[in-house]
Design a protein around this motif. Structure first.
Motif, PDB file in Angstrom:
ATOM      1  N   CYS B   6     -26.476 -30.731 140.003  1.00 27.19           N
ATOM      2  CA  CYS B   6     -27.836 -30.959 140.508  1.00 27.19           C
ATOM      3  C   CYS B   6     -28.336 -29.686 141.156  1.00 27.19           C
ATOM      4  O   CYS B   6     -27.675 -29.136 142.036  1.00 27.19           O
ATOM      5  CB  CYS B   6     -27.837 -32.081 141.544  1.00 27.19           C
ATOM      6  SG  CYS B   6     -27.201 -33.609 140.859  1.00 27.19           S
ATOM      7  N   ASP B  39     -26.214 -24.257 144.954  1.00 22.09           N
ATOM      8  CA  ASP B  39     -26.212 -24.924 143.648  1.00 22.09           C
ATOM      9  C   ASP B  39     -25.709 -23.957 142.589  1.00 22.09           C
ATOM     10  O   ASP B  39     -25.060 -24.352 141.619  1.00 22.09           O
ATOM     11  CB  ASP B  39     -27.629 -25.390 143.274  1.00 22.09           C
ATOM     12  CG  ASP B  39     -28.351 -26.056 144.425  1.00 22.09           C
ATOM     13  OD1 ASP B  39     -27.671 -26.496 145.365  1.00 22.09           O
ATOM     14  OD2 ASP B  39     -29.585 -26.106 144.404  1.00 22.09           O
ATOM     15  N   GLY B 123     -28.256 -31.198 153.619  1.00 16.90           N
ATOM     16  CA  GLY B 123     -26.814 -31.392 153.452  1.00 16.90           C
ATOM     17  C   GLY B 123     -26.465 -32.866 153.326  1.00 16.90           C
ATOM     18  O   GLY B 123     -25.437 -33.310 153.857  1.00 16.90           O
TER      19      GLY B 123
HETATM   20  C1  LIG Z   1     -42.790 -27.093 147.356  1.00 15.53           C
HETATM   21  C2  LIG Z   1     -41.786 -28.142 147.811  1.00 15.53           C
HETATM   22  C3  LIG Z   1     -42.097 -28.949 148.890  1.00 15.53           C
HETATM   23  C4  LIG Z   1     -41.192 -29.902 149.337  1.00 15.53           C
HETATM   24  N1  LIG Z   1     -41.520 -30.683 150.399  1.00 15.53           N
HETATM   25  C5  LIG Z   1     -40.635 -31.585 150.877  1.00 15.53           C
HETATM   26  C6  LIG Z   1     -40.959 -32.390 151.998  1.00 15.53           C
HETATM   27  O1  LIG Z   1     -42.070 -32.350 152.499  1.00 15.53           O
HETATM   28  N2  LIG Z   1     -40.005 -33.221 152.497  1.00 15.53           N
HETATM   29  C7  LIG Z   1     -38.777 -33.280 151.927  1.00 15.53           C
HETATM   30  O2  LIG Z   1     -37.908 -34.020 152.445  1.00 15.53           O
HETATM   31  N3  LIG Z   1     -38.451 -32.581 150.841  1.00 15.53           N
HETATM   32  C8  LIG Z   1     -39.358 -31.718 150.297  1.00 15.53           C
HETATM   33  N4  LIG Z   1     -39.031 -30.970 149.218  1.00 15.53           N
HETATM   34  C9  LIG Z   1     -37.804 -31.272 148.524  1.00 15.53           C
HETATM   35  C10 LIG Z   1     -36.569 -30.587 148.954  1.00 15.53           C
HETATM   36  O3  LIG Z   1     -36.568 -29.349 148.283  1.00 15.53           O
HETATM   37  C11 LIG Z   1     -35.334 -31.340 148.515  1.00 15.53           C
HETATM   38  O4  LIG Z   1     -35.274 -31.449 147.125  1.00 15.53           O
HETATM   39  C12 LIG Z   1     -35.123 -32.731 149.057  1.00 15.53           C
HETATM   40  O5  LIG Z   1     -35.859 -32.995 150.205  1.00 15.53           O
HETATM   41  C13 LIG Z   1     -33.668 -32.872 149.455  1.00 15.53           C
HETATM   42  O6  LIG Z   1     -33.505 -31.979 150.511  1.00 15.53           O
HETATM   43  P1  LIG Z   1     -32.229 -31.840 151.364  1.00 15.53           P
HETATM   44  O7  LIG Z   1     -32.417 -30.605 152.154  1.00 15.53           O
HETATM   45  O8  LIG Z   1     -31.861 -33.068 152.058  1.00 15.53           O
HETATM   46  O9  LIG Z   1     -31.135 -31.590 150.230  1.00 15.53           O
HETATM   47  P2  LIG Z   1     -29.618 -31.373 150.532  1.00 15.53           P
HETATM   48  O10 LIG Z   1     -28.970 -32.644 150.850  1.00 15.53           O
HETATM   49  O11 LIG Z   1     -29.467 -30.256 151.475  1.00 15.53           O
HETATM   50  O12 LIG Z   1     -29.171 -30.898 149.093  1.00 15.53           O
HETATM   51  C14 LIG Z   1     -27.813 -30.943 148.706  1.00 15.53           C
HETATM   52  C15 LIG Z   1     -27.745 -30.770 147.228  1.00 15.53           C
HETATM   53  O13 LIG Z   1     -28.394 -31.868 146.587  1.00 15.53           O
HETATM   54  C16 LIG Z   1     -28.980 -31.427 145.384  1.00 15.53           C
HETATM   55  N5  LIG Z   1     -30.435 -31.605 145.437  1.00 15.53           N
HETATM   56  C17 LIG Z   1     -31.245 -31.635 146.518  1.00 15.53           C
HETATM   57  N6  LIG Z   1     -32.513 -31.764 146.148  1.00 15.53           N
HETATM   58  C18 LIG Z   1     -32.534 -31.826 144.797  1.00 15.53           C
HETATM   59  C19 LIG Z   1     -33.554 -31.948 143.825  1.00 15.53           C
HETATM   60  N7  LIG Z   1     -34.850 -32.015 144.167  1.00 15.53           N
HETATM   61  N8  LIG Z   1     -33.216 -31.986 142.523  1.00 15.53           N
HETATM   62  C20 LIG Z   1     -31.902 -31.912 142.157  1.00 15.53           C
HETATM   63  N9  LIG Z   1     -30.900 -31.772 143.028  1.00 15.53           N
HETATM   64  C21 LIG Z   1     -31.209 -31.730 144.336  1.00 15.53           C
HETATM   65  C22 LIG Z   1     -28.646 -29.943 145.256  1.00 15.53           C
HETATM   66  O14 LIG Z   1     -27.434 -29.799 144.554  1.00 15.53           O
HETATM   67  C23 LIG Z   1     -28.466 -29.551 146.710  1.00 15.53           C
HETATM   68  O15 LIG Z   1     -27.703 -28.388 146.871  1.00 15.53           O
HETATM   69  C24 LIG Z   1     -39.938 -30.037 148.703  1.00 15.53           C
HETATM   70  C25 LIG Z   1     -39.640 -29.231 147.612  1.00 15.53           C
HETATM   71  C26 LIG Z   1     -40.550 -28.302 147.147  1.00 15.53           C
HETATM   72  C27 LIG Z   1     -40.177 -27.452 145.960  1.00 15.53           C
END
Ligand SMILES: Cc1cc2nc3c(=O)[nH]c(=O)nc-3n(C[C@H](O)[C@H](O)[C@H](O)COP(=O)(O)OP(=O)(O)OC[C@H]3O[C@@H](n4cnc5c(N)ncnc54)[C@H](O)[C@@H]3O)c2cc1C
Ligand SMILES: Cc1cc2nc3c(=O)[nH]c(=O)nc-3n(C[C@H](O)[C@H](O)[C@H](O)COP(=O)(O)OP(=O)(O)OC[C@H]3O[C@@H](n4cnc5c(N)ncnc54)[C@H](O)[C@@H]3O)c2cc1C
Lengths: 322, 245
Positions: B6, B39, B123
């Protein structure tokens, strides 16, 4: 109604970051009238030690004494905490951000159907909705995030609140839980961990060295200063990549994110990826022979000069002021 | 063996972080997007496992059409096919639900993710997916070896590591030094163009959190320099002025 705090322990003591989480929960409970602050601890640790969670604000500690929980098996810890949470009818779970805490909290978010906010830096604001400020973009920004679920989990970043130390000792209640075998599908076969050292992610003072230290044989100077300050030692990524220092000392975007009160960087240029790991520090001191090193722009105090000349003098000066 | 990696589509680590629309939107102006560094480690390890043991390797992103170049790059690095769940990634819970739905459908033996995204630093997606699928989730993983259906891992803990044994199927959140980042070569880039990239619609699901606004930290004041021949002055300042000693 109550707030549950998942507390971790190591080498027989409750971790300071967990006591900070208890302090956070207590302050939150006072602010939002969230009820009693109850802590939960898993596995082998003395009751006397657990009672100290009271000093930070817990009224009670629930101690799950099952020896199978001595190891930090992620699924088993999540299941144990979920059972305790339901038993005491908690509405919020608070914990310190950590290697185990993150892993456990994320499973709990699904088990408890609760919104989970990580890297929380302030108490929730409930003037309109339930909003929490969290650090994002590796410390380069904050997001005010609304949590829409009835149940909430907050993973608190170091230094989000001041540590409380003036509460009375907590009552400790030992309990047994029935944690089914499928939660023990993984096992920890051994651990390879520095003992008796101040751990980098939890340290109040950090002394870090970069490529400017020239070689691992010169780290004695970093260690001497750290020892005098009661600090943990860190390093830049290239330093751990070349193997001068162990990986768990690597600070930055792709390494440990620290939030000490004092961060001293020696012979580190201050690349943006390094800064991402230290920008939550209260005070930053930079020692670098190059006055143009970018790190000076992120520093509170600096000395331009040769680290090999300055470090021994600084260690002496720290010793002298004691 | 079927492996799923992912990947996030995130601003390059040197990006200046700014917001627009009264601090409610991330300002993409001048920002270059990359595969999340963690990733990238997960992907590199997956490619190694594929080469050593033979496996199919799928990459997945939950995001809008703009993330496709990032998925193509993952294909160039060595993934066989890509899936994009066509939705703005609203929060971690929403993303986890999408990943779990795809995984349920396709039945992967190993799901690798990064330890955390470098934009929202949650995370938590790996643990959420693990709980949704009833699978173990281990993070942050710095070493991962497969021996038959057994998996041997090293997980980073404060001040060191612990060695974890598990069985497939499994989810791991990866970090260095699990593998070296891989740079796509010309052949990879050419072949990536014709590899399948499937777009699927999200499963409808409630969002549990909403970002209401962004805040930038206050600008740092200028550094106070102390003369190198007067090191004692620094200690005095740290003690009396900054009050950190
Ligand atoms: C322009 C933009 C704006 C965004 N705005 C928001 C927002 O307002 N609020 C919000 O919560 N999120 C937002 N996101 C999404 C954010 O990037 C994450 O995808 C999502 O929130 C998960 O975040 P996390 O830090 O908890 O992921 P983590 O738990 O830190 O991620 C762990 C792992 O999970 C996988 N993973 C996480 N996200 C994805 C994904 N989208 N697709 C595939 N694998 C993934 C990856 O392997 C990653 O290393 C935004 C993204 C973009 C590009
Ligand atoms: C995706 C990505 C992620 C990264 N993640 C991280 C990360 O998490 N952490 C990290 O640290 N880096 C990270 N980096 C690497 C980062 O870009 C820098 O290359 C790195 O931080 C430089 O390390 P350094 O400051 O030790 O070495 P250098 O940049 O070589 O700097 C050495 C400094 O020492 C000074 N110096 C030399 N001799 C002396 C002396 N005698 N006395 C005093 N000063 C002296 C020099 O003036 C110089 O400023 C990442 C890079 C990328 C692309």
């Amino acid at each position: 109604m109550s707030v549950l705090v998942y507390i971790e322990h190591a080498e027989g003591s409750v971790k300071k970051t967990s006591l900070e989480a208890v302090s956070y929960a207590k302050a939150m409970s006072e602010k939002l009238s969230s009820g009693d602050v109850i802590a939960v601890a898993l596995g082998l640790i003395s009751s006397e030690e657990l009672a100290k969670a009271g000093t930070a604000g817990a009224s009670k500690v629930i101690h799950v004494i099952d020896s199978k929980l001595n190891d930090g098996i992620i699924q088993a810890h999540a299941e144990a905490v979920a059972q305790v949470y339901k038993k005491i009818n908690a509405t919020t779970l608070v914990l310190a951000k950590s290697s185990l805490g993150d892993a456990v909290a994320s499973r709990l978010a699904i088990k408890l159907g609760s919104g989970l906010i990580s890297n929380v830096v302030e108490l929730p604001d409930t003037t309109s909705g339930y909003k929490v400020k969290r650090s994002i973009y590796t410390g380069k920004a904050f997001a005010v995030t609304q949590v829409n679920t009835d149940h909430k989990i907050l993973a608190v970043k170091k230094n989000a609140v001041d540590l409380r130390t003036d509460g009375p000792l907590a009552m400790v209640e030992e309990v047994n839980l029935d944690i089914s075998a499928e939660n023990f599908a993984t096992s920890i076969t051994s651990t390879d961990k520095a003992t008796g050292e101040i751990l980098l992610p939890e340290a109040d003072i950090v002394v870090s060295g970069g490529r400017g230290m020239k070689g691992p044989e010169n780290w004695g100077m970093i260690e001497a200063l750290a020892k005098e300050l009661g600090a943990a030692t860190g390093c830049s990524k290239p330093v751990s990549d070349i193997g001068w220092r162990p990986h768990h000392e690597h600070v930055g975007q792709t390494g440990v994110k620290v939030a000490p009160t004092l961060y001293i960087a020696v012979g580190i240029s201050g690349a943006i990826q390094h800064l991402a790991g230290v920008n939550s520090s209260k005070c930053i001191v930079v020692i670098n022979k190059d006055p143009e090193a970018p790190f000076f722009k992120a520093a509170d105090y600096g000395i331009v000069g040769d680290a090999f000349d300055i470090l021994p003098k600084l260690t002496e000066a720290v010793k002298a002021q004691k | 063996m079927k492996i799923l990696v992912c990947i996030t589509h995130v601003p390059d680590t040197t990006s200046k972080i700014q917001f627009t629309d009264s601090n409610t939107k991330f300002d993409k102006n001048g920002v270059q997007f990359i595969i999340g560094p963690y990733d990238d480690y997960a992907l590199a390890r997956a490619v190694e496992i594929k080469e050593q043991l033979g496996a199919s390797l799928t990459v997945l992103n939950v995001g809008e059409a703009e993330t496709e170049p990032t998925l193509r790059k993952a294909l160039a690095i060595g993934a066989d096919d890509a899936i994009r769940v066509n939705s703005f990634p609203k929060d971690s819970f929403f993303v986890a639900k999408q990943i779990a739905a795809i995984a349920k459908q396709n039945g992967y033996d190993l799901i690798l993710m990064g330890r955390e995204s470098i934009d929202f630093n949650g995370g938590m997606v790996h643990g959420m997916v693990g709980e949704l699928l009833g699978m173990p989730s281990i993070s942050p993983v710095m070493k991962l070896e497969i021996e038959g259906d057994k998996v041997k891992m090293a997980r980073e803990i404060e001040g060191g590591k612990e060695y974890v044994d598990a069985k497939l199927p499994l989810i791991a959140g990866c970090q260095e030094p699990i593998a070296e980042w891989k740079i796509p070569n010309m052949r990879g880039i050419m072949s990536a163009r014709s590899k399948p990239l499937v777009v699927v619609e999200p499963t409808a699901d409630a969002v549990v959190t909403d970002v209401t606004s962004f805040i930038l930290p206050p600008a740092k004041g200028t550094v106070k320099l102390v003369d190198k021949d007067n090191v004692g002055e620094l200690v005095r300042l740290l003690k009396n002025e900054a009050k950190v000693l």
